[in-house]
Design a protein around this motif. Sequence first.
Motif, PDB file in Angstrom:
ATOM      1  N   THR A 164       0.861  -1.171   0.000  1.00 52.73           N
ATOM      2  CA  THR A 164       0.000   0.000   0.000  1.00 52.73           C
ATOM      3  C   THR A 164       0.901   1.226   0.000  1.00 52.73           C
ATOM      4  N   VAL A 165       0.637   2.133  -0.941  1.00 51.51           N
ATOM      5  CA  VAL A 165       1.521   3.281  -1.129  1.00 51.51           C
ATOM      6  C   VAL A 165       0.713   4.577  -1.106  1.00 51.51           C
ATOM      7  N   ILE A 166       1.197   5.499  -0.310  1.00 51.70           N
ATOM      8  CA  ILE A 166       0.583   6.820  -0.160  1.00 51.70           C
ATOM      9  C   ILE A 166       1.601   7.866  -0.587  1.00 51.70           C
ATOM     10  N   GLY A 167       1.145   8.863  -1.331  1.00 48.89           N
ATOM     11  CA  GLY A 167       2.071   9.901  -1.776  1.00 48.89           C
ATOM     12  C   GLY A 167       1.538  11.286  -1.507  1.00 48.89           C
ATOM     13  N   SER A 168       2.455  12.227  -1.302  1.00 47.44           N
ATOM     14  CA  SER A 168       2.080  13.630  -1.237  1.00 47.44           C
ATOM     15  C   SER A 168       2.680  14.350  -2.425  1.00 47.44           C
ATOM     16  N   ALA A 169       1.993  15.381  -2.884  1.00 48.89           N
ATOM     17  CA  ALA A 169       2.500  16.212  -3.977  1.00 48.89           C
ATOM     18  C   ALA A 169       1.892  17.592  -3.822  1.00 48.89           C
ATOM     19  N   GLY A 170       2.333  18.527  -4.670  1.00 50.60           N
ATOM     20  CA  GLY A 170       1.996  19.927  -4.451  1.00 50.60           C
ATOM     21  C   GLY A 170       0.933  20.512  -5.356  1.00 50.60           C
ATOM     22  N   SER A 171       0.190  19.683  -6.073  1.00 49.66           N
ATOM     23  CA  SER A 171      -0.905  20.212  -6.887  1.00 49.66           C
ATOM     24  C   SER A 171      -1.939  19.122  -7.115  1.00 49.66           C
ATOM     25  N   ALA A 172      -3.134  19.541  -7.459  1.00 53.07           N
ATOM     26  CA  ALA A 172      -4.197  18.579  -7.741  1.00 53.07           C
ATOM     27  C   ALA A 172      -3.839  17.732  -8.963  1.00 53.07           C
ATOM     28  N   ALA A 173      -3.185  18.352  -9.944  1.00 53.67           N
ATOM     29  CA  ALA A 173      -2.824  17.601 -11.151  1.00 53.67           C
ATOM     30  C   ALA A 173      -1.809  16.502 -10.813  1.00 53.67           C
ATOM     31  N   LYS A 174      -0.873  16.822  -9.942  1.00 52.81           N
ATOM     32  CA  LYS A 174       0.114  15.799  -9.549  1.00 52.81           C
ATOM     33  C   LYS A 174      -0.552  14.674  -8.767  1.00 52.81           C
ATOM     34  N   VAL A 175      -1.475  15.045  -7.902  1.00 49.72           N
ATOM     35  CA  VAL A 175      -2.194  14.018  -7.140  1.00 49.72           C
ATOM     36  C   VAL A 175      -2.956  13.092  -8.083  1.00 49.72           C
ATOM     37  N   ALA A 176      -3.580  13.677  -9.088  1.00 44.02           N
ATOM     38  CA  ALA A 176      -4.303  12.856 -10.072  1.00 44.02           C
ATOM     39  C   ALA A 176      -3.329  11.932 -10.812  1.00 44.02           C
ATOM     40  N   HIS A 177      -2.159  12.450 -11.135  1.00 41.67           N
ATOM     41  CA  HIS A 177      -1.129  11.628 -11.797  1.00 41.67           C
ATOM     42  C   HIS A 177      -0.736  10.431 -10.932  1.00 41.67           C
ATOM     43  N   LEU A 178      -0.557  10.674  -9.642  1.00 39.71           N
ATOM     44  CA  LEU A 178      -0.179   9.577  -8.736  1.00 39.71           C
ATOM     45  C   LEU A 178      -1.264   8.505  -8.708  1.00 39.71           C
ATOM     46  N   LEU A 179      -2.493   8.948  -8.622  1.00 37.65           N
ATOM     47  CA  LEU A 179      -3.615   7.999  -8.481  1.00 37.65           C
ATOM     48  C   LEU A 179      -3.948   7.320  -9.808  1.00 37.65           C
ATOM     49  N   ASP A 180      -3.987   8.101 -10.880  1.00 40.46           N
ATOM     50  CA  ASP A 180      -4.508   7.584 -12.147  1.00 40.46           C
ATOM     51  C   ASP A 180      -3.436   6.910 -12.996  1.00 40.46           C
TER      52      ASP A 180
END
Lengths: 334, 334
Positions: free
Chosen positions: A173-189
């Motif tokens: 299970t992997v959780i990530g932090s990033a500095g924008s909504a677009a980056k968060v979407a990239h991590l998830l999608d």
Amino acid sequence: MPTRSREIQLAARPHGEPKESDFRLVEVEVPDPGPGEILIRNTWMSVDPYMRGRMSDRKSYVPPFAVGAPLEGGAVGEVVASESEDRQVGDTVTHQLGWREYVVMPAAHTRKVDVDGISPSAHLGVLGMPGLTAYAGLLDVGGLKDGDVVFVSGAAGAVGSLVGQLAKLRGHTVIGSAGSAAKVAHLLDDLGFDAAFNYKDGPVADALAAAAPDGIDLFFDNVGGEHLEAAIGALNDHGRVALCGAISGYNATEPPPGPTNMFLIVGKRLTLRGFIVRDHATRRPDMVAEVVPALRDGRITFRETVVEGLENAPAAFRGLLRGENTGKMVVKIG
Amino acid sequence: MPTRSREIQLAARPHGEPKESDFRLVEVEVPDPGPGEILIRNTWMSVDPYMRGRMSDRKSYVPPFAVGAPLEGGAVGEVVASESEDRQVGDTVTHQLGWREYVVMPAAHTRKVDVDGISPSAHLGVLGMPGLTAYAGLLDVGGLKDGDVVFVSGAAGAVGSLVGQLAKLRGHTVIGSAGSAAKVAHLLDDLGFDAAFNYKDGPVADALAAAAPDGIDLFFDNVGGEHLEAAIGALNDHGRVALCGAISGYNATEPPPGPTNMFLIVGKRLTLRGFIVRDHATRRPDMVAEVVPALRDGRITFRETVVEGLENAPAAFRGLLRGENTGKMVVKIG
């Protein structure tokens, strides 16, 4: 016949956030290669967060850059003249003298790289120093083990995005932090993270508690500061931290405050371990053996943020420290 | 026939430095031992810094003490009645139910100890929990290795004084900090430390730099706060920190600030590891095998600060947190 080349020099030591005027574009003459040397035309160069430390006049694991001298850093180039039997004209090599168009150096200081179906710039990212950093940091320094819930900060960056994917490939299970909504979407999608959050949306501790209700076991830290404090709070007993970097503090003009919850390190029996990639060079073959096939069949993917032109390398570096990259920030030269 | 006994109860959770009114001396009846149980008359009890944490209502590795219930902690006592075949009247035992004159408990929850030429109170210090803490923390958590320069904070305390002596017996250069000139003299004159300083005389970083001009390799920390920051600054590459405690912050009412130089952990590739002694119980035989002979022939010595009377145990504990002890702080009961 000497070759005309342009290079970026350090004009002044940055105070806080680097300014354009801290850099200078200079035209120089590069001599012909001597015995054992090669002339390289750089095609790609890397900007990496650690370079900020070398711009300050501070004792560290690498000497500071000199004011008035060209900057250095990872680069990929094509051999255009060779006085070495080990390198042919046309070979693609990586080396540590970026921030310039042409360079003459001993062939032995370069590494010939495979560009068959692999973009040359990948050797500055997923297959280069950031790739090895992610691999050794997660497996050797962090001691990834079965069942670990992994948290990586700066997860959309060159290192973080590979940390997350290597852990996912191992079933974690992997959780990530990033500095924008677009980056968060990239991590998830795109990268398959189980959870991700934008650390600018609120306290990191709150977002991490929501993303990891049962806590975390391994924290791979690229950011430091508030992220490290939040992770110490969220780590389970016997948790581990691989301290790779602390980009949140690189432009600080005052020493950043440390975590206020250091006492938890005792009670939870945590281990925090700092590392630098050059101590882990022997792991490169293992990293390449895993990552190259995974790249070819799509189990690992990577993004790049490409800036065009050597003259824009300082802007690329400044943007990197502001988090303007998704994946590896690279500069295309010439 | 029940036995009249006195015990110290927690009257209120301390806010900041514990006050006398946070404790209460109460007379109770102790029942006769049932099957498998023994009645113990406590002769010595321990006060230890970690107990401060249990007085707060905070999730930790041990549950908090309950308000209105007797406190607990290491004690030595004599068996005065036994319903167990494993313990005879007259045996000396150690157990975890201190802060009271008499206690009934299962024999299996006690450990019979050797008092042949060894003072009973030593089983609360150099041969007890502090002794094992020093041994496992230095060797296993800190990973002491040849050539290490060792720095121990709170070096005149029960744990620190054994850390230093164990390292000296192995030939290491050992530096200690303590909170008075008398303690510093004790470290230098009685315990054989190579260097020692009074941390109240000025910045710890300055004193440490003077005492360890070539830096330190292993830091055994009992104090935290400024000591930890100074040690991170003084540690050489690949240095290690065994985080045992942080007494400087135990009475804090606000979270104490963390080290401002955490970034050095990366560049120097430091390892910080927290530990608690109960994870290292399997090392007790090794510790005893080394320390008992060294005590008998004088290669290891220890001091105690003895407070007389159960009723004075709260004062002893409060004094411990103010650093009024040299060596182990113990309370003689009855």
